[in-house]
Design a protein around this motif. Structure first.
Motif, PDB file in Angstrom:
ATOM      1  N   THR A  26      25.688  48.142 -65.936  1.00  0.00           N
ATOM      2  CA  THR A  26      26.950  48.359 -65.237  1.00  0.00           C
ATOM      3  C   THR A  26      27.546  47.032 -64.808  1.00  0.00           C
ATOM      4  OG1 THR A  26      25.854  48.590 -63.092  1.00  0.00           O
ATOM      5  CG2 THR A  26      26.187  50.610 -64.382  1.00  0.00           C
ATOM      6  N   SER A  27      28.804  47.059 -64.421  1.00  0.00           N
ATOM      7  CA  SER A  27      29.453  45.857 -63.910  1.00  0.00           C
ATOM      8  C   SER A  27      30.371  46.244 -62.761  1.00  0.00           C
ATOM      9  CB  SER A  27      30.252  45.150 -65.012  1.00  0.00           C
ATOM     10  OG  SER A  27      31.297  45.967 -65.464  1.00  0.00           O
ATOM     11  N   GLY A  28      30.691  45.260 -61.957  1.00  0.00           N
ATOM     12  CA  GLY A  28      31.586  45.489 -60.836  1.00  0.00           C
ATOM     13  C   GLY A  28      32.399  44.247 -60.565  1.00  0.00           C
ATOM     14  N   ALA A  29      33.612  44.441 -60.107  1.00  0.00           N
ATOM     15  CA  ALA A  29      34.488  43.320 -59.760  1.00  0.00           C
ATOM     16  C   ALA A  29      34.641  43.286 -58.246  1.00  0.00           C
ATOM     17  CB  ALA A  29      35.852  43.486 -60.432  1.00  0.00           C
ATOM     18  N   TYR A  30      34.513  42.105 -57.690  1.00  0.00           N
ATOM     19  CA  TYR A  30      34.603  41.931 -56.245  1.00  0.00           C
ATOM     20  C   TYR A  30      35.602  40.837 -55.936  1.00  0.00           C
ATOM     21  CZ  TYR A  30      30.239  44.471 -56.544  1.00  0.00           C
ATOM     22  OH  TYR A  30      29.291  45.409 -56.831  1.00  0.00           O
ATOM     23  N   ILE A  31      36.430  41.066 -54.940  1.00  0.00           N
ATOM     24  CA  ILE A  31      37.361  40.035 -54.497  1.00  0.00           C
ATOM     25  C   ILE A  31      36.784  39.368 -53.253  1.00  0.00           C
ATOM     26  CG2 ILE A  31      39.413  41.109 -55.506  1.00  0.00           C
ATOM     27  CD1 ILE A  31      40.091  42.199 -52.740  1.00  0.00           C
ATOM     28  N   VAL A  32      37.326  38.237 -52.903  1.00  0.00           N
ATOM     29  CA  VAL A  32      36.792  37.435 -51.802  1.00  0.00           C
ATOM     30  C   VAL A  32      36.659  38.243 -50.518  1.00  0.00           C
ATOM     31  CG1 VAL A  32      37.230  35.434 -50.346  1.00  0.00           C
ATOM     32  CG2 VAL A  32      37.633  35.290 -52.795  1.00  0.00           C
ATOM     33  N   GLU A  33      37.645  39.025 -50.170  1.00  0.00           N
ATOM     34  CA  GLU A  33      37.602  39.792 -48.927  1.00  0.00           C
ATOM     35  C   GLU A  33      36.419  40.765 -48.910  1.00  0.00           C
ATOM     36  OE1 GLU A  33      40.446  39.382 -50.688  1.00  0.00           O
ATOM     37  OE2 GLU A  33      41.520  38.057 -49.315  1.00  0.00           O
ATOM     38  N   GLU A  34      36.119  41.389 -50.052  1.00  0.00           N
ATOM     39  CA  GLU A  34      34.980  42.301 -50.122  1.00  0.00           C
ATOM     40  C   GLU A  34      33.665  41.553 -49.937  1.00  0.00           C
ATOM     41  OE1 GLU A  34      36.370  45.821 -53.110  1.00  0.00           O
ATOM     42  OE2 GLU A  34      35.900  43.883 -54.007  1.00  0.00           O
ATOM     43  N   LEU A  35      33.573  40.385 -50.535  1.00  0.00           N
ATOM     44  CA  LEU A  35      32.348  39.601 -50.422  1.00  0.00           C
ATOM     45  C   LEU A  35      32.128  39.133 -48.989  1.00  0.00           C
ATOM     46  CD1 LEU A  35      32.623  37.499 -53.690  1.00  0.00           C
ATOM     47  CD2 LEU A  35      31.178  39.495 -53.273  1.00  0.00           C
ATOM     48  N   LEU A  36      33.185  38.768 -48.300  1.00  0.00           N
ATOM     49  CA  LEU A  36      33.060  38.336 -46.911  1.00  0.00           C
ATOM     50  C   LEU A  36      32.580  39.475 -46.019  1.00  0.00           C
ATOM     51  CD1 LEU A  36      36.197  36.062 -46.512  1.00  0.00           C
ATOM     52  CD2 LEU A  36      33.806  35.355 -46.726  1.00  0.00           C
ATOM     53  N   GLU A  37      32.990  40.695 -46.316  1.00  0.00           N
ATOM     54  CA  GLU A  37      32.530  41.843 -45.540  1.00  0.00           C
ATOM     55  C   GLU A  37      31.049  42.116 -45.777  1.00  0.00           C
ATOM     56  OE1 GLU A  37      34.983  45.225 -46.338  1.00  0.00           O
ATOM     57  OE2 GLU A  37      36.795  44.230 -45.632  1.00  0.00           O
ATOM     58  N   LEU A  38      30.570  41.842 -46.995  1.00  0.00           N
ATOM     59  CA  LEU A  38      29.160  42.065 -47.295  1.00  0.00           C
ATOM     60  C   LEU A  38      28.270  41.062 -46.569  1.00  0.00           C
ATOM     61  CD1 LEU A  38      29.341  42.709 -51.142  1.00  0.00           C
ATOM     62  CD2 LEU A  38      28.920  44.379 -49.335  1.00  0.00           C
ATOM     63  N   ARG A  39      28.755  39.871 -46.388  1.00  0.00           N
ATOM     64  CA  ARG A  39      27.972  38.837 -45.711  1.00  0.00           C
ATOM     65  C   ARG A  39      28.898  38.062 -44.786  1.00  0.00           C
ATOM     66  NH1 ARG A  39      23.197  35.212 -47.407  1.00  0.00           N
ATOM     67  NH2 ARG A  39      23.318  33.656 -45.787  1.00  0.00           N
ATOM     68  N   PRO A  40      29.077  38.543 -43.580  1.00  0.00           N
ATOM     69  CA  PRO A  40      30.012  37.878 -42.673  1.00  0.00           C
ATOM     70  C   PRO A  40      29.550  36.490 -42.232  1.00  0.00           C
ATOM     71  CG  PRO A  40      28.870  39.639 -41.543  1.00  0.00           C
ATOM     72  CD  PRO A  40      28.489  39.724 -42.987  1.00  0.00           C
ATOM     73  N   HIS A  41      28.237  36.230 -42.242  1.00  0.00           N
ATOM     74  CA  HIS A  41      27.742  34.910 -41.871  1.00  0.00           C
ATOM     75  C   HIS A  41      27.577  34.082 -43.139  1.00  0.00           C
ATOM     76  CE1 HIS A  41      25.568  31.694 -39.965  1.00  0.00           C
ATOM     77  NE2 HIS A  41      24.625  31.823 -40.874  1.00  0.00           N
ATOM     78  N   ARG A  42      28.426  33.099 -43.299  1.00  0.00           N
ATOM     79  CA  ARG A  42      28.345  32.239 -44.477  1.00  0.00           C
ATOM     80  C   ARG A  42      27.663  30.942 -44.098  1.00  0.00           C
ATOM     81  NH1 ARG A  42      34.104  31.376 -46.141  1.00  0.00           N
ATOM     82  NH2 ARG A  42      34.428  31.574 -43.918  1.00  0.00           N
ATOM     83  N   GLU A  43      26.729  30.506 -44.919  1.00  0.00           N
ATOM     84  CA  GLU A  43      26.014  29.267 -44.679  1.00  0.00           C
ATOM     85  C   GLU A  43      26.745  28.119 -45.359  1.00  0.00           C
ATOM     86  OE1 GLU A  43      22.031  29.803 -45.975  1.00  0.00           O
ATOM     87  OE2 GLU A  43      21.740  31.581 -44.750  1.00  0.00           O
ATOM     88  N   PRO A  44      26.781  26.958 -44.700  1.00  0.00           N
ATOM     89  CA  PRO A  44      27.448  25.807 -45.317  1.00  0.00           C
ATOM     90  C   PRO A  44      26.660  25.322 -46.533  1.00  0.00           C
ATOM     91  CG  PRO A  44      26.347  25.158 -43.299  1.00  0.00           C
ATOM     92  CD  PRO A  44      26.241  26.652 -43.391  1.00  0.00           C
ATOM     93  N   VAL A  45      27.373  24.812 -47.493  1.00  0.00           N
ATOM     94  CA  VAL A  45      26.750  24.266 -48.691  1.00  0.00           C
ATOM     95  C   VAL A  45      26.732  22.752 -48.549  1.00  0.00           C
ATOM     96  CG1 VAL A  45      26.937  24.027 -51.191  1.00  0.00           C
ATOM     97  CG2 VAL A  45      27.583  26.172 -50.090  1.00  0.00           C
ATOM     98  N   TYR A  46      25.544  22.201 -48.606  1.00  0.00           N
ATOM     99  CA  TYR A  46      25.408  20.754 -48.504  1.00  0.00           C
ATOM    100  C   TYR A  46      25.232  20.180 -49.896  1.00  0.00           C
ATOM    101  CZ  TYR A  46      24.671  21.723 -43.598  1.00  0.00           C
ATOM    102  OH  TYR A  46      24.826  22.157 -42.307  1.00  0.00           O
ATOM    103  N   LYS A  47      26.139  19.307 -50.281  1.00  0.00           N
ATOM    104  CA  LYS A  47      26.036  18.652 -51.575  1.00  0.00           C
ATOM    105  C   LYS A  47      25.262  17.353 -51.382  1.00  0.00           C
ATOM    106  CE  LYS A  47      30.264  20.585 -53.395  1.00  0.00           C
ATOM    107  NZ  LYS A  47      31.551  20.330 -54.018  1.00  0.00           N
ATOM    108  N   PRO A  48      24.368  17.031 -52.316  1.00  0.00           N
ATOM    109  CA  PRO A  48      23.620  15.788 -52.167  1.00  0.00           C
ATOM    110  C   PRO A  48      24.547  14.582 -52.256  1.00  0.00           C
ATOM    111  CG  PRO A  48      23.206  16.784 -54.301  1.00  0.00           C
ATOM    112  CD  PRO A  48      24.028  17.759 -53.510  1.00  0.00           C
ATOM    113  N   VAL A  49      24.250  13.586 -51.466  1.00  0.00           N
ATOM    114  CA  VAL A  49      25.044  12.361 -51.491  1.00  0.00           C
ATOM    115  C   VAL A  49      24.750  11.641 -52.793  1.00  0.00           C
ATOM    116  CG1 VAL A  49      25.440  10.156 -50.349  1.00  0.00           C
ATOM    117  CG2 VAL A  49      24.933  12.192 -48.994  1.00  0.00           C
TER     118      VAL A  49
END
Length: 61
Positions: A26-49
């Protein structure tokens, strides 16, 4: 269900969401607003220097 369904493929959907294909065929399409509701706490992404290409001090060639 004896085994969990896994994500097999993810593709960008015009910059506003993603299309996810699952291991059960199966497949599913998700928009940003739906994804934010699934995980309201977003962790920062640290890029290596990026390392600078500088000669090592005190080392002779």
């Amino acid at each position: 269900m004896t085994h969990g369904i896994q994500i097999t493929h993810v593709e960008n959907d015009s910059g506003e969401g993603v299309i996810v294909t699952f291991s059960d065929g199966t497949s599913g399409a998700y928009i940003v607003e739906e994804l934010l509701e699934l995980r309201p706490h977003r962790e920062p992404v640290y890029k290596p220097v990026e390392t600078l290409d500088l000669p090592m001090a005190g080392r002779s060639l």
